[in-house]
Design a protein around this motif. Structure first.
Motif, PDB file in Angstrom:
ATOM      1  N   GLN A 258       0.829  -1.207   0.000  1.00 20.64           N
ATOM      2  CA  GLN A 258       0.000   0.000   0.000  1.00 20.64           C
ATOM      3  C   GLN A 258       0.865   1.259   0.000  1.00 20.64           C
ATOM      4  OE1 GLN A 258      -2.290  -0.804   3.527  1.00 20.64           O
ATOM      5  NE2 GLN A 258      -3.963  -1.796   2.412  1.00 20.64           N
ATOM      6  N   GLY A 259       1.984   1.219   0.722  1.00 23.35           N
ATOM      7  CA  GLY A 259       2.886   2.364   0.757  1.00 23.35           C
ATOM      8  C   GLY A 259       3.526   2.634  -0.589  1.00 23.35           C
ATOM      9  N   ALA A 260       3.888   1.571  -1.286  1.00 26.45           N
ATOM     10  CA  ALA A 260       4.536   1.731  -2.595  1.00 26.45           C
ATOM     11  C   ALA A 260       3.569   2.228  -3.660  1.00 26.45           C
ATOM     12  CB  ALA A 260       5.157   0.402  -3.033  1.00 26.45           C
ATOM     13  N   ALA A 261       2.275   2.127  -3.396  1.00 26.98           N
ATOM     14  CA  ALA A 261       1.287   2.583  -4.371  1.00 26.98           C
ATOM     15  C   ALA A 261       1.414   4.076  -4.655  1.00 26.98           C
ATOM     16  CB  ALA A 261      -0.121   2.264  -3.870  1.00 26.98           C
ATOM     17  N   THR A 262       1.658   4.869  -3.611  1.00 24.40           N
ATOM     18  CA  THR A 262       1.775   6.310  -3.828  1.00 24.40           C
ATOM     19  C   THR A 262       3.050   6.638  -4.611  1.00 24.40           C
ATOM     20  OG1 THR A 262       0.524   6.738  -1.802  1.00 24.40           O
ATOM     21  CG2 THR A 262       1.762   8.577  -2.709  1.00 24.40           C
ATOM     22  N   THR A 263       4.118   5.876  -4.390  1.00 22.10           N
ATOM     23  CA  THR A 263       5.332   6.057  -5.188  1.00 22.10           C
ATOM     24  C   THR A 263       5.044   5.784  -6.657  1.00 22.10           C
ATOM     25  OG1 THR A 263       6.714   5.356  -3.325  1.00 22.10           O
ATOM     26  CG2 THR A 263       7.722   5.330  -5.500  1.00 22.10           C
ATOM     27  N   MET A 264       4.366   4.682  -6.932  1.00 19.37           N
ATOM     28  CA  MET A 264       4.037   4.330  -8.315  1.00 19.37           C
ATOM     29  C   MET A 264       3.146   5.386  -8.956  1.00 19.37           C
ATOM     30  SD  MET A 264       5.478   1.474  -9.300  1.00 19.37           S
ATOM     31  CE  MET A 264       4.420   1.037 -10.677  1.00 19.37           C
ATOM     32  N   THR A 265       2.201   5.900  -8.189  1.00 21.72           N
ATOM     33  CA  THR A 265       1.314   6.943  -8.711  1.00 21.72           C
ATOM     34  C   THR A 265       2.106   8.203  -9.051  1.00 21.72           C
ATOM     35  OG1 THR A 265      -0.513   6.091  -7.369  1.00 21.72           O
ATOM     36  CG2 THR A 265      -0.745   8.315  -8.234  1.00 21.72           C
ATOM     37  N   ALA A 266       2.974   8.622  -8.137  1.00 25.87           N
ATOM     38  CA  ALA A 266       3.783   9.816  -8.376  1.00 25.87           C
ATOM     39  C   ALA A 266       4.671   9.645  -9.597  1.00 25.87           C
ATOM     40  CB  ALA A 266       4.637  10.118  -7.145  1.00 25.87           C
ATOM     41  N   ALA A 267       5.147   8.441  -9.809  1.00 27.33           N
ATOM     42  CA  ALA A 267       6.080   8.190 -10.903  1.00 27.33           C
ATOM     43  C   ALA A 267       5.413   8.137 -12.269  1.00 27.33           C
ATOM     44  CB  ALA A 267       6.837   6.885 -10.650  1.00 27.33           C
ATOM     45  N   PHE A 268       4.129   7.727 -12.324  1.00 23.20           N
ATOM     46  CA  PHE A 268       3.552   7.446 -13.636  1.00 23.20           C
ATOM     47  C   PHE A 268       2.156   7.994 -13.917  1.00 23.20           C
ATOM     48  CE2 PHE A 268       6.648   4.033 -12.847  1.00 23.20           C
ATOM     49  CZ  PHE A 268       7.454   4.194 -13.967  1.00 23.20           C
ATOM     50  N   ASP A 269       1.453   8.494 -12.938  1.00 24.20           N
ATOM     51  CA  ASP A 269       0.090   8.957 -13.189  1.00 24.20           C
ATOM     52  C   ASP A 269       0.099  10.199 -14.088  1.00 24.20           C
ATOM     53  OD1 ASP A 269      -2.558   9.725 -13.152  1.00 24.20           O
ATOM     54  OD2 ASP A 269      -2.827   9.348 -11.011  1.00 24.20           O
ATOM     55  N   PRO A 270      -0.471  10.130 -15.285  1.00 28.38           N
ATOM     56  CA  PRO A 270      -0.461  11.293 -16.182  1.00 28.38           C
ATOM     57  C   PRO A 270      -1.278  12.464 -15.660  1.00 28.38           C
ATOM     58  CG  PRO A 270      -1.876   9.554 -17.051  1.00 28.38           C
ATOM     59  CD  PRO A 270      -1.141   8.966 -15.885  1.00 28.38           C
ATOM     60  N   LYS A 271      -2.160  12.198 -14.689  1.00 29.87           N
ATOM     61  CA  LYS A 271      -2.943  13.287 -14.116  1.00 29.87           C
ATOM     62  C   LYS A 271      -2.057  14.329 -13.441  1.00 29.87           C
ATOM     63  CE  LYS A 271      -7.332  10.997 -13.034  1.00 29.87           C
ATOM     64  NZ  LYS A 271      -8.251  10.641 -11.929  1.00 29.87           N
ATOM     65  N   LEU A 272      -0.841  13.936 -13.090  1.00 29.45           N
ATOM     66  CA  LEU A 272       0.053  14.834 -12.362  1.00 29.45           C
ATOM     67  C   LEU A 272       0.866  15.744 -13.281  1.00 29.45           C
ATOM     68  CD1 LEU A 272       1.426  12.286  -9.731  1.00 29.45           C
ATOM     69  CD2 LEU A 272      -0.432  13.939  -9.436  1.00 29.45           C
ATOM     70  N   ASN A 273       0.719  15.588 -14.572  1.00 25.49           N
ATOM     71  CA  ASN A 273       1.517  16.380 -15.507  1.00 25.49           C
ATOM     72  C   ASN A 273       1.351  17.880 -15.300  1.00 25.49           C
ATOM     73  OD1 ASN A 273       2.545  14.096 -16.758  1.00 25.49           O
ATOM     74  ND2 ASN A 273       0.991  14.073 -18.372  1.00 25.49           N
ATOM     75  N   ASP A 274       0.180  18.270 -14.849  1.00 29.56           N
ATOM     76  CA  ASP A 274      -0.106  19.704 -14.686  1.00 29.56           C
ATOM     77  C   ASP A 274       0.182  20.219 -13.279  1.00 29.56           C
ATOM     78  OD1 ASP A 274      -0.973  19.850 -17.331  1.00 29.56           O
ATOM     79  OD2 ASP A 274      -3.033  19.296 -16.786  1.00 29.56           O
ATOM     80  N   THR A 275       0.734  19.366 -12.412  1.00 31.64           N
ATOM     81  CA  THR A 275       1.015  19.798 -11.039  1.00 31.64           C
ATOM     82  C   THR A 275       2.443  19.444 -10.625  1.00 31.64           C
ATOM     83  OG1 THR A 275       0.066  17.713 -10.195  1.00 31.64           O
ATOM     84  CG2 THR A 275      -1.384  19.663 -10.283  1.00 31.64           C
ATOM     85  N   PRO A 276       3.450  19.885 -11.391  1.00 30.19           N
ATOM     86  CA  PRO A 276       4.835  19.596 -10.996  1.00 30.19           C
ATOM     87  C   PRO A 276       5.143  20.180  -9.625  1.00 30.19           C
ATOM     88  CG  PRO A 276       4.766  21.331 -12.652  1.00 30.19           C
ATOM     89  CD  PRO A 276       3.382  20.750 -12.584  1.00 30.19           C
ATOM     90  N   GLY A 277       5.942  19.447  -8.838  1.00 30.05           N
ATOM     91  CA  GLY A 277       6.281  19.900  -7.496  1.00 30.05           C
ATOM     92  C   GLY A 277       5.276  19.498  -6.447  1.00 30.05           C
ATOM     93  N   ALA A 278       4.230  18.781  -6.843  1.00 33.30           N
ATOM     94  CA  ALA A 278       3.164  18.427  -5.909  1.00 33.30           C
ATOM     95  C   ALA A 278       3.625  17.400  -4.876  1.00 33.30           C
ATOM     96  CB  ALA A 278       1.958  17.882  -6.670  1.00 33.30           C
ATOM     97  N   TYR A 279       2.902  17.374  -3.767  1.00 34.93           N
ATOM     98  CA  TYR A 279       3.106  16.418  -2.664  1.00 34.93           C
ATOM     99  C   TYR A 279       1.902  15.506  -2.635  1.00 34.93           C
ATOM    100  CZ  TYR A 279       3.309  14.954   2.319  1.00 34.93           C
ATOM    101  OH  TYR A 279       3.330  14.248   3.495  1.00 34.93           O
ATOM    102  N   LEU A 280       2.134  14.191  -2.582  1.00 38.82           N
ATOM    103  CA  LEU A 280       1.050  13.223  -2.625  1.00 38.82           C
ATOM    104  C   LEU A 280       0.905  12.473  -1.302  1.00 38.82           C
ATOM    105  CD1 LEU A 280       1.921  13.626  -5.706  1.00 38.82           C
ATOM    106  CD2 LEU A 280       0.943  11.365  -6.084  1.00 38.82           C
ATOM    107  N   ASN A 281      -0.321  12.105  -1.005  1.00 39.44           N
ATOM    108  CA  ASN A 281      -0.626  11.225   0.126  1.00 39.44           C
ATOM    109  C   ASN A 281      -1.804  10.360  -0.300  1.00 39.44           C
ATOM    110  OD1 ASN A 281      -0.763   9.997   2.632  1.00 39.44           O
ATOM    111  ND2 ASN A 281      -1.876  11.682   3.589  1.00 39.44           N
TER     112      ASN A 281
END
Length: 317
Positions: A258-281
């Motif tokens: 479950q912890g590694a899921a947020t790493t994978m999301t940060a690394a590859f989710d295209p939804k984040l393209n418009d929010t560089p520098g963002a912090y995820l939880n």
């Protein structure tokens, strides 16, 4: 599971399946232990190349064999990397010759009494911040080599919600470490602030050439929580009970997948393209959860400039 339903219980395996098209054909990196190993394991199922990094050659071999046993066709590059040594970081970086789409920083030093590295840097700050900063700088050409009109390479910093448990980075002791003012857990939290600030400043300075993100993976009972001064510090916070075991009275623990899921999301989710520098939880953007000292642009700029001074190199684009 739809991409929009990623949550606190989502696993890295599930993220990998949903984002498999984004991962396919790409080269990425992760560490050989804990959350990093789980990230590497999932990457190996979809990516072109996975670099697994760590200080211990035997541990690297175990990690590589475990991944190969599950994914025989996986292309793995073990990389001996000691982030506490600037010379070792430079040596390791020279061995990465393939283009790199995603660079993930998830290694962390043991929370222990004050100790200086051979470079005169406090060990936790060296391993959790200065070493990753230098490695990113040295691998920036490999990252930029993957940039296209429709793809921007990413750098991921695994931080922690505990960054809010300190008053911010003591820039004076970062530059000139002082054993008299050192407190192990506080320094750990400061390094997590540094992870967030570096992600913000890297995204800003690269001007769209590299997107960086930081994240809280969740409260996870990893090896780090069972070593050094971490046990007493986490007992004081209420994360561990009197026996040094996870306590759910104040925190809800996650599993490593479950912890590694947020790493994978940060690394590859295209939804984040418009929010560089963002912090995820919990696999979603959570910038509102960043403590003020972790989002102050003046702190980010000061940290960047001071870290350049410490490594003796300028990081420019």
């Amino acid at each position: 599971m739809a991409q929009s339903t990623f949550s606190s219980t989502t696993t890295a395996e599930e993220v990998g399946i949903i984002l498999s098209d984004e991962i396919r054909g790409k080269n990425g990196s992760a560490s050989a232990n804990g959350i990093g190993f789980e990230t590497a394991r999932i990457l190996a199922k979809h990516a072109n190349l996975v670099i697994i990094a760590g200080r211990n050659p035997d541990r690297l071999k175990i990690a590589e064999d475990a991944i190969k046993n599950e994914v025989p066709a996986a292309k793995i590059q073990p990389l001996i990397l000691d982030l506490s040594s600037l010379a070792a970081v430079r040596k390791a970086a020279a061995e990465v010759r393939e283009p790199l789409h995603v660079l993930i920083h998830n290694a962390a030093a043991t929370i222990e009494p004050f100790k200086l590295t051979a470079d005169g840097i406090e060990t936790q700050m060296a391993t959790n911040h200065v070493g990753p900063f230098l490695l990113t700088k040295l691998l920036s050409s490999q990252l930029l080599a993957t940039r296209t009109r429709i793809y921007t390479p990413r750098v991921i910093f695994v931080s922690a919600s505990g960054h809010a448990f300190c008053d911010g980075i003591n820039f004076k002791t970062l530059e000139k470490p002082d054993p008299a003012s050192y407190e192990a857990m506080n320094t750990y939290f400061q390094t997590k602030v540094a992870n967030i600030l570096t992600g913000i400043e890297l995204s800003k300075r690269s001007r769209g050439k590299i997107n960086a993100y930081s994240l809280h993976p969740g409260v996870i009972y990893t090896n780090l929580m069972q070593k050094g001064e971490a046990v007493a510090g986490l007992q004081k916070l209420g994360a561990l009970d009197a026996d040094g075991k996870p306590s759910n009275k104040r925190f809800t623990f996650k599993t490593i997948p479950q912890g590694a899921a947020t790493t994978m999301t940060a690394a590859f989710d295209p939804k984040l393209n418009d929010t560089p520098g963002a912090y995820l939880n919990d696999c979603v953007v959570a910038n509102e959860a960043i403590a003020p000292h972790g989002s102050d642009p003046r702190n980010a700029e000061t940290l960047w400039n001071l870290t350049e001074q410490i490594i003796g190199e300028s990081f420019v684009f």
